[in-house]
Every structure is written in structure tokens, then in C-alpha cells.
Design a protein around this motif. Structure first.
Motif, PDB file in Angstrom:
ATOM      1  N   THR A   1       0.836  -1.191   0.000  1.00 34.30           N
ATOM      2  CA  THR A   1       0.000   0.000   0.000  1.00 34.30           C
ATOM      3  C   THR A   1       0.874   1.244   0.000  1.00 34.30           C
ATOM      4  O   THR A   1       2.100   1.172   0.146  1.00 34.30           O
ATOM      5  N   GLU A   2       0.245   2.396  -0.135  1.00 34.77           N
ATOM      6  CA  GLU A   2       0.979   3.663  -0.163  1.00 34.77           C
ATOM      7  C   GLU A   2       1.771   3.910   1.118  1.00 34.77           C
ATOM      8  O   GLU A   2       2.731   4.670   1.109  1.00 34.77           O
TER       9      GLU A   2
ATOM     10  N   SER B   1      -9.496   2.827  -5.554  1.00 36.52           N
ATOM     11  CA  SER B   1      -8.116   2.360  -5.505  1.00 36.52           C
ATOM     12  C   SER B   1      -7.641   1.932  -6.889  1.00 36.52           C
ATOM     13  O   SER B   1      -8.432   1.559  -7.745  1.00 36.52           O
TER      14      SER B   1
ATOM     15  N   THR C   1      -2.700   2.037  -4.731  1.00 38.14           N
ATOM     16  CA  THR C   1      -2.790   3.469  -4.448  1.00 38.14           C
ATOM     17  C   THR C   1      -4.239   3.906  -4.503  1.00 38.14           C
ATOM     18  O   THR C   1      -5.080   3.259  -5.125  1.00 38.14           O
ATOM     19  N   ARG C   2      -4.502   5.025  -3.873  1.00 36.32           N
ATOM     20  CA  ARG C   2      -5.840   5.574  -3.927  1.00 36.32           C
ATOM     21  C   ARG C   2      -5.977   6.462  -5.146  1.00 36.32           C
ATOM     22  O   ARG C   2      -5.133   7.316  -5.419  1.00 36.32           O
TER      23      ARG C   2
ATOM     24  N   LEU D   1      -6.490  11.396  -4.186  1.00 35.93           N
ATOM     25  CA  LEU D   1      -5.367  11.627  -3.309  1.00 35.93           C
ATOM     26  C   LEU D   1      -5.769  12.480  -2.102  1.00 35.93           C
ATOM     27  O   LEU D   1      -5.250  13.564  -1.876  1.00 35.93           O
TER      28      LEU D   1
ATOM     29  N   ALA E   1       3.682   9.699  -0.605  1.00 40.71           N
ATOM     30  CA  ALA E   1       3.285   8.293  -0.723  1.00 40.71           C
ATOM     31  C   ALA E   1       4.211   7.584  -1.694  1.00 40.71           C
ATOM     32  O   ALA E   1       4.909   8.207  -2.494  1.00 40.71           O
TER      33      ALA E   1
ATOM     34  N   GLN F   1       5.268   8.535  -5.681  1.00 39.13           N
ATOM     35  CA  GLN F   1       5.367   9.952  -5.993  1.00 39.13           C
ATOM     36  C   GLN F   1       6.816  10.333  -6.265  1.00 39.13           C
ATOM     37  O   GLN F   1       7.741   9.643  -5.820  1.00 39.13           O
TER      38      GLN F   1
ATOM     39  N   GLN G   1      -1.689   9.243 -11.897  1.00 41.28           N
ATOM     40  CA  GLN G   1      -1.526   9.252 -10.450  1.00 41.28           C
ATOM     41  C   GLN G   1      -0.801  10.506  -9.999  1.00 41.28           C
ATOM     42  O   GLN G   1      -1.158  11.137  -9.027  1.00 41.28           O
TER      43      GLN G   1
END
Length: 630
Positions: free
Chosen positions: A37-38, A71, A96-97, A100, A198, A201, A458
């Protein structure tokens, strides 16, 4: 209910493994993957042939309370919409979501025992990958696991910007250094206080994303054929231990209580050494060692080769006085997604000006960048295509430069940027790329660029990848300005309109973070002069070219990254501005990429000739100044 990836509940589930109800036993085509996950939470998962991205997210929804429509499941460059056929065994995926929003106040449901079918019963250390090069790593893993069973715990590394740990054998000797991907600078679980972003990025360097330095360490080792440059054995692993750091919430206010946590990390053999190159005179370094490390750095476009990541080990034996061995480490900032300013500390060492030997020339001649790219796609399938483009471009540049007769120092100089009047100018390598792009545009070889349309992105860097853009749109650096670069002669300055554009993009991307209360002030207010400098660092010391330090009001050079905050943690918004981007190697089709490489190679001869004449002119002036007797 809104998802909350930052709840400590998720971290408790870091070693959970989920079995599909559709597959009861070991079936053909089953793959074990690791979904991260992030915030760094890692979940082992068994994939069956019948699984797709939707079924995977459904199972993750049970454990993490993450609505599937909010997600995204990504694998390197790919956003997985449905088909999972490209996913290989032991592959790390990133959840990731799509939206954001990072509010840490929204409650999250705690998973129940029925939602987690069983605890992870696998070994505490699993190697992600099956290369034959990992034989030494497998032996080290056995030693460490034996030591763990005997009660020998790892030791945290206090230096550096990211989280790192020495893992030891039964005797208590450090045998490996482990760097979790979610503890990198600015990653969510960084233990040194550098948090705020996150995974996925843009990170410490804009062209290297948070959480992706680990596989770059592995790539450098895999590309070091025949142990030519002496890179220690390195692998990507899933590793579980109580010692790993977990922060409470996205702002990293305080560490959580220690729990058994599984993480994805780079795993590198620890090499006993006596010094590093910053503590030892460089005059005794073997010419061959400097050449071999330099060759690797050029191939992988290392943006951070400084004395602190060159280990020095004394050699014993007869005639061993002042004889040393060099071991290059810390390759997490190599293979960027776009060209920027590299940092080669060896560029001014006398060894770099000595011609290559026959063995070195043969090694370089046998390098095959296409084969290298294919190998990395196989061993590290999550690696981004733009990184492989940088590898191909730099390897071609190295091979052609050596064939022309340039030495290591000359090649490194052509890849490095200059600073004039406080502005950063493109390197000679970048100018060749810009000229190649110009020739293609003039001949109208490339088809018009496709529009982004409704494509999902993203982060800003993903949008930039869509463009095969080698110069700023608002200025043609070769025709609309009187400046000249490097081997083109002249002394004018280059207008860096791209600099202002980059700042505006960075500020826009941070707008939402500021609204949520954890963003810093705009870059224009924080750094009024905004010099786009590529920084090299060791521990918390940051240097730049010519051994100078960039100073900002209220900041000391040796603590440039240590601006304090009320919580004791530093936001990612406090990082120094990154290098300007003159050349982007985006994911265009193979035909366009081949055309660019063709023009690039055609222009190299002229560039090398002018560099050679410039070098000869400098040597003549030096001889004139030192040989005259009065």
C-alpha cells in the motif's frame, strides 16, 4: 466509509496472506505476489489463473476496507485494469488511492479473524526473483535466519536519510544491510523524520520515485557483469521483523509500538572496509578500479556518486602497502526516468584522465544495451520503460565515446552540466539529444503527439511521460536564443523557462496537500533564488559540484535537509528544488525511439571532435603556463 491507509491497523496486517476461495490447492499457473500500500503495508497473496485486478482488489477491500472504485493497482508503468497475465511470480504490486485525499482523521474498520484466513507461514526473508546471480544472497539469508533463531537481532543504521538495518549472523557479525522501500527519504515510514509523500510519488530527485530506489540497487548489481565494478551482491526481498519502523499517520508524528512487520526492501551484502573515499587520499586508488566504477556509473547514469558511497578496503600481503580495493555501494539514485545532472566524484581524479586498457575497451565493446534492457525487464519487471531508455542512451554514448578515443574524465564532463550566472545549462550529452529532436521535427519524421484525453494519472510525472518532449515548448534552445552550450562554443547563457514551469507544476501538485494542513509554503517563498542544483549527499551532508555548498537563509550546509518542525518530522515539501529537465525519454513507440537513437548517433562524432579539440586546447594552455622560464 472512506478508506484510511494511514491507520496503524493496516501495519498490523503487514504479514497477512490471502488465499483465493476459488483455488483450494497448489494449481498450475499459481503465482505469489506482494501487494504494497501507499504507506508500506505489504500483503502476500496467492494469484490463481482465474484472478484479475478486480478480484484482487476485492480481497484487499476485505482486509483494508478500501473501496475498489477508489483504488488503483499498479505494476511499474502499468495500471492494472483487469488482466494479470503480465504479473510474474514474486512481483511487487502497489495499491494506491485514485483520489489523493490523505485525511488521517477518518476512522477505519479493523479486520476480523474471518477476513484474514491465516497468518503468513513463509520464511522471514524471501528473495523476489530467481536470478542465478542471487546464489550468494541465498547463502547470506540462511546465515541471517539462523542468527535470528539464535536471538541475534539486527541493528539500525543511524547515518543516512533513509531507514537501514544491519542484519547479523549467529556470531553477531553484520553480513547484510537492508533498506525497506517504505523507509526511504520522504516515504511514509521514514524513521529519520523525512516524510510527507506516498510510494510512487516523485521523491528526493524528481526523476526517481519514492519507494523505487531498492530495485535500482538490484539493477546496478545485475548490470555489473562478471563483478567488473565490484558491486556487492544485492537482491530485492520481502523481509519480516519487529525492528522495522512504522509511523503513526501520514505526518509521522510518532512511531507506533513495535509489531511484526513485513516489508519489501533491498538486501545487500555488507562489506567489511577500512574507510570510505571521503576519508582516504584518492592518489592511491588503482586506476583500473576507478575506470571500472566510472564505466558502471556512466552506463546507469548515476546521479549520486560521491566519496561516501565508495568503500575502501586495504589489501594485505607482500607489496600490499598503500594497495586498496574500492567497493561501490548506494545505487538507488541511478537510472532516473529523465536525464538530469549526474554527480561523478571521480571526474577530477587523475586516474580518470588515463586512457582505457585493452581489457576495459573489450568489456565496453561487448556491452549490449538492448540485451541489458531485456535482462532487466525479466529480472525486475516493475522497472519503468523510461529508466531503460536512459540505460540504452548512456550505454550507446559510452561505447561511441570510447571508440572515438575519449577518456573517462572527458566522457563524464560531457554528461555533466555547468552553472553560469547562477543558471544550470544543458550538458553536452543533453544538447546532442536536443539537436536530434530538432532534426526529427524539421523532417517531420515523427507523427503528431497523441492527446492525453481522459487518461488517468496518479502524479504529475506520469503526465509528463506521455510527451516525447526534449526541449521546453516555449523556447527553442538552439534557434531562439543567442546562447551556446558546451561544445557549440560561445559564452552566452541559456534562458531556463522550463525552470519556472517546473516550479509552477510543483506548487500546483502541492496545493491539495497545503489545504489538508501538512504542506509547506510555496517553493517561491521558501527559495526565492530557486537554483536547480543536483545535490549529492552522504549521511546528512550535502555537497554540490566543485565541493561547494548551496546555502539558504537559516540553514547550515551540513544540515540542509534537517529543518526542524514542531513534530520533529520534516515534510517532503522542504526538500531542495530538483534539477531542471531538458531531456525527457518518454514511452513512445519503438519506431519513434529508433529514429531518435539514429539521429543521436549521427550527431555524436561532431560532439566528440569538438570536445577533443577543447581538451587539447586546455592542455596546450597548461603547458604554456608551466614550461616558460623567466
Amino acid at each position: 466509509m472512506s478508506p484510511n491507509f494511514d491507520s496503524p491497523v493496516q501495519t498490523q496486517m503487514a504479514v497477512a496472506v490471502f488465499n483465493s476461495p476459488l483455488s483450494g490447492g497448489k494449481l498450475a499457473g499459481r503465482r505469489r505476489v506482494f501487494v504494497q500500500t501507499e504507506t508500506g503495508c505489504v500483503l502476500g497473496m496467492e494469484l490463481d489463473r482465474s484472478d484479475n485486478a478486480h478480484t484482487v482488489k476485492r480481497r484487499l477491500q476485505l482486509a483494508l476496507n478500501v473501496p475498489t472504485e477508489e483504488s488503483s493497482l499498479t505494476f511499474g508503468d502499468m495500471v492494472l485494469k483487469n488482466d494479470l497475465s503480465s504479473i510474474r511470480n514474486d512481483s511487487p504490486l502497489l495499491l494506491t488511492r485514485s483520489l489523493l485525499h490523505r485525511s488521517s482523521s477518518t476512522p477505519c474498520l479493523s479486520p476480523t479473524g474471518r477476513e484474514v484466513q491465516q497468518r503468513d507461514q513463509s520464511d522471514p526473508i524471501e528473495i523476489l526473483g530467481h536470478s542465478k546471480c542471487f546464489a550468494r544472497t541465498k547463502q547470506l539469508v540462511k546465515e541471517i535466519v539462523k542468527g535470528m533463531k539464535n536471538g541475534v537481532d539486527p541493528i539500525p543504521v543511524h547515518g543516512g536519510l533513509g531507514g537501514a538495518y544491519y542484519f547479523r549472523n549467529s556470531k553477531g557479525d553484520s553480513v547484510a544491510i537492508v533498506k525497506p522501500t517504505d523507509e526511504e527519504p520522504f516515504a511514509p515510514n521514514n524513521p529519520k523524520g523525512f516524510v510527507g509523500k506516498a510510494l510512487g510519488q516523485p521523491g528526493l530527485k524528481r526523476s526517481v520515485r519514492v519507494g523505487e530506489t531498492g530495485f535500482r540497487e538490484v539493477a546496478a548489481y545485475l548490470l555489473d557483469y562478471d563483478h567488473f565494478a565490484n558491486v556487492p551482491p544485492t537482491a530485492l526481498v520481502k523481509i519480516t521483523h519487529l525492528i522495522f519502523n512504522v509511523n503513526n499517520g501520514v505526518n509521522g508524528n510518532k512511531p507506533c509500538n513495535k509489531k511484526l512487520v513485513g516489508k519489501i526492501a533491498s538486501f545487500q551484502q555488507f562489506i567489511q572496509h577500512d574507510f570510505d573515499a571521503s576519508d582516504y587520499g584518492t592518489s592511491s586508488f588503482p586506476v583500473s578500479a576507478v575506470h571500472r566504477i566510472g564505466i558502471l556509473d556512466i552506463r546507469i547514469f548515476n546521479t549520486d556518486r560521491h566519496g561516501g558511497n565508495l568503500l575502501v578496503r586495504k589489501l594485505d600481503g607482500v607489496g600490499g602497502f598503500r594497495q586498496v580495493e574500492l567497493i561501490p555501494i548506494d545505487h538507488g539514485l541511478c537510472l532516473p526516468e529523465s536525464l538530469e545532472d549526474p554527480y561523478f566524484e571521480w571526474i577530477h581524479w587523475p586516474q580518470a584522465s588515463i586512457p582505457f586498457t585493452e581489457d576495459e575497451l573489450e568489456y565496453i565493446e561487448n556491452l549490449d544495451p538492448i540485451k541489458d534492457s531485456k535482462m532487466l525487464r525479466s529480472e525486475l519487471p516493475m522497472i519503468r520503460e523510461a529508466c531503460l531508455r536512459v540505460l540504452v542512451l548512456c550505454t550507446i554514448f559510452l561505447k561511441e565515446a570510447v571508440a572515438f578515443g575519449l577518456c573517462l574524465a572527458e566522457i563524464g564532463e560531457m554528461m555533466s552540466r555547468e552553472f553560469r550566472g547562477g543558471e544550470e545549462e544543458p550538458s553536452e550529452l543533453e544538447v546532442v539529444c536536443i539537436e536530434a529532436k530538432k532534426l526529427i521535427a524539421e523532417r517531420e519524421v515523427l507523427s503528431p503527439k497523441t492527446e492525453a484525453g481522459d487518461e488517468e494519472f496518479q502524479f504529475d510525472i506520469d503526465r509528463e511521460e506521455l510527451e516525447f518532449e526534449l526541449i521546453p515548448k516555449s523556447h527553442d534552445l538552439l534557434t531562439k536564443s543567442p546562447c551556446h552550450f558546451g561544445f557549440f562554443g560561445g559564452s552566452g547563457r541559456c534562458p531556463l523557462s522550463k525552470l519556472e514551469e517546473s516550479i509552477e507544476e510543483e506548487e500546483e501538485s502541492r496545493g491539495e496537500e497545503v489545504e489538508n494542513g501538512f504542506g509547506g509554503p510555496p517553493l517561491r517563498e521558501k527559495f526565492p533564488n530557486v537554483l536547480k542544483l543536483s545535490m549529492s549527499f552522504k549521511d546528512t551532508s550535502l555537497g554540490e559540484k566543485n565541493q561547494k555548498y548551496l546555502k539558504f537563509p537559516g540553514a547550515k550546509p551540513e544540515h540542509s535537509y534537517l529543518a526542524s518542525s514542531s513534530s520533529g518530522y520534516r515534510s517532503a515539501n522542504e526538500q531542495l528544488p530538483t534539477s531542471a529537465c531538458f531531456v525527457k525519454l518518454a514511452d513512445v513507440n519503438e519506431e519513434e525511439w529508433s529514429l531518435f537513437l539514429e539521429k543521436f548517433q549521427e550527431l555524436l562524432y561532431s560532439a566528440f571532435a569538438k570536445r577533443k579539440s577543447l581538451t587539447l586546447g586546455q592542455r596546450q594552455r597548461q603547458r604554456l603556463g608551466t614550461s616558460c622560464q623567466f
